[in-house]
Design a protein around this motif. Structure first.
Motif, PDB file in Angstrom:
ATOM      1  N   THR A 128       0.831  -1.221   0.000  1.00 31.30           N
ATOM      2  CA  THR A 128       0.000   0.000   0.000  1.00 31.30           C
ATOM      3  C   THR A 128       0.861   1.266   0.000  1.00 31.30           C
ATOM      4  O   THR A 128       1.808   1.375   0.785  1.00 31.30           O
ATOM      5  N   ARG A 129       0.496   2.228  -0.862  1.00 31.07           N
ATOM      6  CA  ARG A 129       1.180   3.533  -0.847  1.00 31.07           C
ATOM      7  C   ARG A 129       0.604   4.354   0.304  1.00 31.07           C
ATOM      8  O   ARG A 129      -0.612   4.559   0.377  1.00 31.07           O
ATOM      9  N   ILE A 160       0.357   7.910   2.235  1.00 28.43           N
ATOM     10  CA  ILE A 160       0.609   9.354   2.083  1.00 28.43           C
ATOM     11  C   ILE A 160       0.182  10.001   3.391  1.00 28.43           C
ATOM     12  O   ILE A 160      -0.941   9.790   3.855  1.00 28.43           O
ATOM     13  N   ASP A 207      -4.907   0.198  -2.137  1.00 26.78           N
ATOM     14  CA  ASP A 207      -3.871   0.753  -3.017  1.00 26.78           C
ATOM     15  C   ASP A 207      -3.196   1.954  -2.361  1.00 26.78           C
ATOM     16  O   ASP A 207      -1.983   2.119  -2.479  1.00 26.78           O
ATOM     17  N   VAL A 208      -4.007   2.803  -1.719  1.00 28.50           N
ATOM     18  CA  VAL A 208      -3.470   4.036  -1.127  1.00 28.50           C
ATOM     19  C   VAL A 208      -4.102   4.244   0.244  1.00 28.50           C
ATOM     20  O   VAL A 208      -5.296   3.983   0.433  1.00 28.50           O
TER      21      VAL A 208
END
Ligand code: NAP
Ligand code: ZN
Length: 365
Positions: free
Chosen positions: A8-9, A11, A168-169
């Motif tokens: 997983t990205r 942020i 994913d994010v």
């Protein structure tokens, strides 16, 4: 197999959603936003997501019926909603409950999986892309491949798990937790602590997960005094959020162990919050491990600046307050339900039936 995998990205930082609109536009035209009943509408997270989608010219539909400890029925309903609305991707906003539900919805929207097959672990690879926004600092679901669902037929909670379920994010912004109530804050922090501690006591623990766990435990312990007074600064909230994501990274590779297996019955039958259920069991579980592996427990306690299990139990007692009443008959039933769970075999010292019984008893009687 010992490994570390977490795709997983992540942020992070204040206003990270509004500063990264392209992350949303890259996912597709229309989103399904999955939330609980009300908190996402009040803490600013839903507003930030909708502002970005509006500015991007993207459309969305909201499924806001996820309850705490989401049920199998709920995720099938959410998946029908996703299909009917023909969405391209899923945005899960909330605590572990909406995030876990969002994972199952993302998969069930693409695959025809019957209820009987759902817990088999045999799934195809099709899944809608997922963006997650945790608004509690506890479950780490934003970086795990597990979705824990309430299974009424089996009278317990069961995790479905597959690499396709990694989001994913994940956006980490502690500002959404400014008004998180005292009890939810404490229970979710203890859940995160339990993930890192259990990760270190898993048969799948390895040097990489131990490194993540040690930092996460230290970060959480640095907030113990502020938690006791419930006087948390934004920096504390941020530390707790990052610590909980680190703990999620730990269990994404190690899985959880006996504490989580045992806690599910307390949640199912006693309606105890997930983190609270782990918290009431954690100290006595450490005492059980200490009988076999004293150095390991000493190491974990040292990360918290503690000398012995009694000191840790005192802290948990202070944070958790008066405990629920439980009978020996109930403990017998919970022990039977707990023993077949895979997390039992995942424990570094596999507890026997009488060990599980005794941990329940010394924790709650
Ligand atoms: P939760 O059930 O998601 O949320 C608990 C309560 O907190 C709800 O009433 C929710 O309201 C409220 N809330 C959430 N964010 C808030 C905020 N920022 N401000 C104010 N109130 C807020 O609790 P959780 O402990 O985070 O998640 C527990 C679930 O996660 C359990 O089902 C557990 O089994 C699962 N879990 C999953 C994993 C994994 O790896 N997948 C790991 C551990 C636990 P709303 O309902 O209105 O949103
Ligand atoms: Zn947990």
């Amino acid at each position: 197999m010992l490994q570390y995998f977490m795709p997983t990205r992540v942020i992070m930082g204040e206003d990270s959603i509004k500063k990264n609109p392209s992350v949303f536009s890259e996912m597709g035209k229309k989103a399904l936003i999955v939330t609980g009943k009300s908190s996402a509408k009040k803490n600013g997270s839903l507003d930030d997501v909708i502002e970005v989608l509006s500015k991007n010219g993207q459309s969305w539909s909201i499924y806001d019926k996820v309850m705490s400890n989401p049920t199998v029925e709920c995720v099938y309903e959410g998946a029908s909603h996703a299909r009917a609305e023909e969405v391209d991707y899923v945005i899960g906003i909330g605590g572990g409950s909406p995030m876990d539900a969002a994972k199952a919805i993302a998969m069930l929207a693409c695959q025809d999986i019957t209820e009987d097959q759902l817990f088999s672990g045999n799934y195809g690879k099709e899944v809608l892309p997922m963006i997650f926004v945790p608004t509690t600092a506890g479950t780490g679901s934003e970086v795990t491949s597990a979705s824990v669902l309430t299974h009424h037929k089996q009278k317990t909670k069961i995790g479905i798990s597959s690499p396709v379920l990694f989001p994913d994010v994940a956006f980490l912004d502690a500002k959404y937790m400014d008004d998180l109530p005292r009890d939810v804050t404490v229970y979710t922090v203890i859940d995160a602590l339990s993930h890192s501690v259990e990760g270190m006591l898993s048969v799948r623990a390895n040097p990489l997960t131990d490194a993540l766990a040690s930092v996460s435990i230290r970060m959480i312990a640095s907030c113990f005094e502020a938690l006791k007074k419930f006087d948390l600064s934004r920096k504390d909230r941020e530390n707790l959020l990052y610590a909980s994501t680190l703990a999620g990274m730990v269990i994404s590779s190690t899985g959880t162990v006996a504490v989580h297996a045992m806690g599910y019955s307390l949640t199912y039958f006693k309606n105890m919050d997930h983190g609270r259920a782990n918290g009431v069991l954690l100290a006595e579980f450490l005492r059980f491990i200490e009988e076999h592996l004293p150095d390991k427990v000493e190491q974990i306690l040292s990360y918290m600046g503690m000398k012995n299990v009694d000191e840790f139990k005192d802290l948990l007692d202070e944070l958790l307050g008066l405990k629920e009443e439980i009978t020996l008959d109930e403990i017998n039933m919970y022990t039977e339900i707990t023993m077949p769970k895979h997390n039992i075999k995942n424990t570094i010292v596999e507890p026997k039936k009488e060990d599980i019984f005794n941990i329940y008893k010394s924790s709650l009687c």
